[in-house]
Motif scaffolding. Structure first.
Motif, short mmCIF file in Angstrom:
data_model
loop_
_atom_site.label_atom_id
_atom_site.label_comp_id
_atom_site.label_asym_id
_atom_site.label_seq_id
_atom_site.Cartn_x
_atom_site.Cartn_y
_atom_site.Cartn_z
N ASN A 47 7.27 12.85 3.54
CA ASN A 47 7.00 12.04 2.21
C ASN A 47 8.08 11.10 1.76
O ASN A 47 8.51 11.57 0.85
CB ASN A 47 6.04 12.70 1.21
CG ASN A 47 5.39 11.79 0.27
OD1 ASN A 47 5.11 11.11 0.70
ND2 ASN A 47 5.73 12.21 -1.17
N GLY B 81 1.97 10.55 2.96
CA GLY B 81 0.81 10.73 2.21
C GLY B 81 0.13 11.99 2.56
O GLY B 81 0.88 12.66 2.27
N ASP B 82 -1.29 12.34 2.73
CA ASP B 82 -1.62 13.68 2.67
C ASP B 82 -1.46 14.10 3.85
O ASP B 82 -1.68 14.13 4.97
CB ASP B 82 -3.46 13.46 2.59
CG ASP B 82 -4.06 14.79 2.20
OD1 ASP B 82 -3.20 16.12 2.24
OD2 ASP B 82 -5.11 14.85 1.90
N GLN C 16 -4.14 17.20 6.48
CA GLN C 16 -5.02 16.38 7.16
C GLN C 16 -5.29 16.77 8.72
O GLN C 16 -3.87 16.84 9.03
CB GLN C 16 -4.96 14.87 6.87
CG GLN C 16 -5.40 14.48 5.47
CD GLN C 16 -6.94 14.47 5.45
OE1 GLN C 16 -7.78 14.31 6.09
NE2 GLN C 16 -7.18 14.79 3.95
N SER D 44 2.65 15.75 0.23
CA SER D 44 1.35 15.15 -0.19
C SER D 44 1.45 14.60 -1.71
O SER D 44 0.41 14.35 -2.41
CB SER D 44 0.13 16.13 -0.24
OG SER D 44 0.05 16.60 1.12
N ARG E 248 1.38 11.37 -3.98
CA ARG E 248 1.36 9.76 -4.22
C ARG E 248 2.67 9.18 -4.46
O ARG E 248 3.21 9.30 -5.39
CB ARG E 248 0.27 9.47 -5.05
CG ARG E 248 -1.15 10.22 -4.65
CD ARG E 248 -2.04 9.86 -5.88
NE ARG E 248 -3.43 10.56 -5.70
CZ ARG E 248 -4.28 9.97 -4.64
NH1 ARG E 248 -4.16 8.91 -3.94
NH2 ARG E 248 -5.54 10.59 -4.66
N PHE F 207 -2.10 13.82 -3.39
CA PHE F 207 -3.60 13.65 -2.67
C PHE F 207 -4.27 14.92 -2.37
O PHE F 207 -4.00 15.91 -2.08
CB PHE F 207 -3.19 13.16 -1.10
CG PHE F 207 -2.60 11.99 -1.09
CD1 PHE F 207 -3.59 10.68 -1.07
CD2 PHE F 207 -1.34 11.69 -0.85
CE1 PHE F 207 -2.98 9.48 -0.77
CE2 PHE F 207 -0.62 10.38 -1.03
CZ PHE F 207 -1.73 9.19 -0.78
#
Length: 519
Positions: A88, A96-97, A100, A336, A338, A471
């Motif tokens: 990140n 981002g996340d 996932q 994660s 934002r 996220f």
């Protein structure tokens, strides 16, 4: 990546070229010895390849991992799931996340691991049995145990009992998926059997030149097997107790503590090459990912939790692991979160993690397979749970072993142990356990698989809840993923057994807890 001493460097480079071009039955023959031609007498026929070559091939793919597996499995997935490294940061391809699933990556972790290790490992075991090498056969089965422990801790129920023999090509190409409890009991029972088979023997195994961990020393492999048993027994202890098997797990832990375990004289480490790599895409690991693509996309940083724990406790490992940001700060970034953080504010991995280029890896620390630090922290946890041992002494030994691994000066280690509150176990039993877990987590940097298993069992990493800042999205909704999903190839080629595994274990989702993950 596989290297044991300087005299083997040139041969190692030749071997890596051969690895890049020879794939028969998904078995790669490689070795690191004085004479490549002598070792690999017939490298395109795995059944007639030398023992050194087969051993080297197993260890390369099992312990070292080529770039693609390391990047996806060890870094993007597990090291971020464990909140040690983070992508990140400004310019990253993977911001981002972090929680996932990318099914292509997940498929690669499963398929490549089974294809490259499972066949090769069976071939190695069969070779030792044909030679009548009892110690060699024991070592081959110990290596199998390590591999299947890793795989079950990633996926849960996996093929195990029908793929661990010495038959090169399986009679049943669609093996059943064993329940994780059965896998754990099977592996721990097998490890004890291999320890007994070795006994007091010091007879060096055949193929010792391909054994990059211990150069064929059976007593070191015996300590490795015992430490692996302890790792598994501590991890699954609560699950065994819940299922009514406390006497089984207590007996295993007590027996582990009564036998030799890994210390700083017999750590399982795979050293990097002291000479420049030729095929960095194959032989490279973290350094090739970091330097190999230009720009910022592949470059990761540390998590805020990791840097915070080092910063808050004046930890001398910090300067060994990280280089300060351009503003002179040692800061990390949240998983994660934002919005990405400017890289000028973030510490970056040091040359001990990423080398100086894709090919110059002489500064990189060895790959950690099973270390003294982990061994001592496991023993410290056992002592806190009421088994034998002095928890404080073992805790300190774990910290010292980790700092020695990273090259911290002895005087700085003593200062840390003497002055830092975190170096002394205190508080409630739960708080003392958390201290041990945190130091083990710090020591596991670059071994994302084990760090991820640790945080799942202990819930060291809290669930993200503020969707405005992080996220908090499906499927994990801010919670550390509990497993990877099954391979889509297996869902087609071995559908009935995969579906049975899903029925036994739960939905094929990252949110499904493994058997030992009771949190």
């Amino acid at each position: 990546m596989l290297d044991v001493n300087k005299k083997n460097m040139k041969t190692k480079q030749n071997i890596l070229i051969a690895i890049a071009t020879i794939f028969i039955l998904a078995i790669t023959v490689s070795s690191c010895t004085e004479d490549f031609e002598e070792i690999n007498t017939n490298p395109v026929d795995p059944q007639n390849a030398s023992t050194d070559g087969i051993m080297a091939g197993v260890q390369y793919f099992e312990f070292a991992e080529p770039r693609f597996l390391t990047w996806r499995g060890n870094l993007i997935y597990s090291s971020q799931f464990a909140n040690q490294f983070s992508y990140n940061a400004e310019g990253s391809w993977f911001a981002g996340d972090a929680y996932q699933n990318n099914q292509g990556w997940t498929d690669a972790v499963f398929n490549a691991s089974y294809q490259k290790v499972s066949l090769n490992a069976r071939n190695l075991l069969g070779t030792y049995k044909d030679l009548g090498d009892t110690n060699g056969a024991a070592v081959a089965q110990i290596m199998m145990s390590w591999f299947y422990q890793k795989m079950t801790d990633i996926y849960g129920n996996i093929p195990y009992s029908e793929v661990i023999g010495d038959q090169l090509i399986l009679e049943n190409p669609q093996p059943k998926y064993d329940n994780q409890k059965d896998i754990y009991m099977g592996i721990m029972t097998s490890l004890k059997a291999q320890m007994d088979a070795i006994g007091s023997s010091s007879q060096i195994i055949a193929g010792a030149q391909g054994d990059f961990l211990y150069q064929g020393d059976p007593q070191k492999w015996k300590a490795f097997a015992n430490t692996l048993r302890l790792r598994m027994a501590i991890r699954a202890r609560d699950a065994f107790i819940q299922s009514g098997d406390q006497s089984f797990v207590d007996d295993v832990i007590n027996d582990c503590l009564a036998n030799a375990l890994i210390d700083e004289s017999n750590q399982a480490l795979v050293s990097k090459s002291e000479s420049a790599l030729i095929l960095s895409f194959l032989d490279g690991g973290f350094e090739d990912i970091y330097h190999g693509f230009g720009g910022l996309g592949s470059k990761w940083v540390f998590s805020d939790r990791y840097m915070g724990l080092l910063n808050d406790n004046n930890d001398p490992r910090r300067e060994q692991m990280a280089d300060a940001s351009t503003t002179g700060m040692y800061e990390g970034t949240a998983i994660s979160q934002r919005g990405v953080i400017p890289r000028d504010d973030l510490a970056i991995p040091s040359v001990k993690i990423i080398g100086t280029s894709t090919t110059d890896v002489s500064s990189v620390v060895p790959t950690q397979v099973l270390t003294a630090a982990e061994s001592y922290f496991l023993q410290a946890e056992a002592a806190l749970l009421g088994y034998a041992g002095n928890a404080q002494s073992l805790y300190e030994q774990g910290i010292r072993a980790s700092m020695n691994f990273w090259g911290v000066d002895g005087a700085d280690i003593n200062t840390f142990i003497t002055n830092e509150t975190i170096a002394t176990l205190s508080g409630t039993p739960e708080q003392q356990l958390e201290s041990v877990w945190n130091q083990r987590w710090v020591a596991l940097l670059m071994n994302g698989y084990e760090a991820w298993s640790l945080v799942r069992r202990t819930d060291l990493i809290p669930t993200l809840t503020d969707n405005a800042v992080f996220f908090v999205s499906a499927p994990n909704n801010g919670r550390v993923p509990r497993r990877l999903q099954y391979s889509t190839g297996e869902l087609v080629a071995n559908e009935a057994n995969v579906q049975q595994a899903i029925q036994d274990q739960g939905p094929d989702q990252m949110t499904t807890n493994l058997w030992w993950d009771l949190q």
